[in-house]
Design a protein around this motif. Sequence first.
Motif, PDB file in Angstrom:
ATOM      1  N   UNK A   1       0.961  -1.321   0.173  1.00  0.00           N
ATOM      2  CA  UNK A   1       0.213  -0.056   0.041  1.00  0.00           C
ATOM      3  C   UNK A   1       0.839   1.423  -0.012  1.00  0.00           C
ATOM      4  N   UNK A   2       1.836   1.260   0.969  1.00  0.00           N
ATOM      5  CA  UNK A   2       2.722   2.555   0.814  1.00  0.00           C
ATOM      6  C   UNK A   2       3.605   2.827  -0.211  1.00  0.00           C
ATOM      7  N   UNK A   3       4.223   1.802  -0.865  1.00  0.00           N
ATOM      8  CA  UNK A   3       4.900   2.029  -1.956  1.00  0.00           C
ATOM      9  C   UNK A   3       4.160   2.139  -3.385  1.00  0.00           C
TER      10      UNK A   3
ATOM     11  N   UNK B   1      -3.147   6.541   3.181  1.00  0.00           N
ATOM     12  CA  UNK B   1      -3.494   8.157   3.427  1.00  0.00           C
ATOM     13  C   UNK B   1      -2.242   8.895   3.674  1.00  0.00           C
ATOM     14  N   UNK B   2      -1.618   8.301   4.815  1.00  0.00           N
ATOM     15  CA  UNK B   2      -0.279   9.003   5.372  1.00  0.00           C
ATOM     16  C   UNK B   2       0.766   9.395   4.113  1.00  0.00           C
ATOM     17  N   UNK B   3       0.948   8.217   3.562  1.00  0.00           N
ATOM     18  CA  UNK B   3       1.927   8.406   2.336  1.00  0.00           C
ATOM     19  C   UNK B   3       1.316   9.460   1.346  1.00  0.00           C
ATOM     20  N   UNK B   4       0.196   9.294   0.948  1.00  0.00           N
ATOM     21  CA  UNK B   4      -0.312  10.370  -0.018  1.00  0.00           C
ATOM     22  C   UNK B   4      -0.291  11.798   0.464  1.00  0.00           C
TER      23      UNK B   4
ATOM     24  N   UNK C   1      10.673   5.765   5.169  1.00  0.00           N
ATOM     25  CA  UNK C   1       9.719   5.927   5.961  1.00  0.00           C
ATOM     26  C   UNK C   1       8.522   5.013   5.676  1.00  0.00           C
ATOM     27  N   UNK C   2       8.211   4.484   4.494  1.00  0.00           N
ATOM     28  CA  UNK C   2       7.079   3.606   4.599  1.00  0.00           C
ATOM     29  C   UNK C   2       7.143   2.194   5.505  1.00  0.00           C
TER      30      UNK C   2
END
Length: 393
Positions: free
Chosen positions: A87-89, A290-293, A314-315
Amino acid sequence: MLKKITHNLLFKVFVAIILGILIGLYTPESVNRIVNTFNAFFGEFLGFAIPLIILGLIMPAIADLGKGAGKLLLITAALAYGSTLFSGFSTYFVASSIFPSFIEAQNVQAIEETARELTPYFSLTIPPVLDVMSALVLAFVIGLGLAPLGNSALKKVTSNFQKIIMFLIEKVIIPLLPLYILSIFSAIAFKGQVASVLSVFVKIIGVIFIMHILLMVIQYIIAGAITKKNPFKALITMAPAYFTALGTQSSAATIPVTLQQAEKNGVSPKVANFVIPLGATIHLAGSTMKIVACAVALMLMQGMDFNFGMFAGFVMMLGIAMVAAPGVPGGAIMAAVGILQTMLGFDAEAQALMIALYIAMDSFGTAANITGDGAIALIVNRIVRDKKETSTS
């Protein structure tokens, strides 16, 4: 019904943004300086509290993961972490490709150059007892050390400390967050930046909602390929859990519905009763998205440099920090604020904007989290069944 709406954190944040804009646009500088004084004080308090939040949440979370169900725990935790990393990447690549088309840092910087200055009447310095990275390392060291010790005296201490931190989050920080967000938006409006910020917010929220839907579809396509089930039928079966989470904004409150729908998808009660409650705690792919975007968007808005290497670390750290996210609305972003500060260089204003953006989409992320738990339960159920068949043959 009205009382339920007015007590909802999302509603409070929405009202805070509107009031903050009105105060910034239509009240004299003296009023805005009073609001800005609260902003400065609460920002200092938040900086003091972040290392304590990291210690209080991550230590017992890691310690508790070390007990109990052995291989089943490891399989579920690995799948949850893998889903969070995916999800993060994927979010980073999509956001860094799409967001620059409608976020222009030059325009924001130009507004900042002509913005009016706003200073608090006074400020207090509240230095944290230790820095964020030290808190993270200490939390991992103590948590991993406590994992095999059972119900030791120190584990009880960390459990009690967790209760203190949860009380701090639920009774102090979360109730004051709307006021903090109000103060941020009053400053933005006073400085003449509100139109550009709000237009970007609306676009970001729209893109992230679509990305959440795609994330769930991909999760169930993968689960369907492994379990030989129709992914879209399985996803539709989980719809009651999705909409329950959308309304409650709580993974924990949705567990009974998630359990029921997972079993309707063919997951054995034994596996469902283990995976679903655990997933509600450690699987936060939607929240990570949400946080990464939002982080990419805010860094573009503020003209901050970033690259894949920075976000890769970070991810991976975010996936671990999300394990410690408390089951209250806005809890995940509170667990992530520390690494936003240390790894991406977010200052107090950027952190507050992150919190506002995150809470505006909190129900979307929670719903995606628990719906993804159903996909993980399907995969774990298949692995357990295969192992049983292998052992009996």
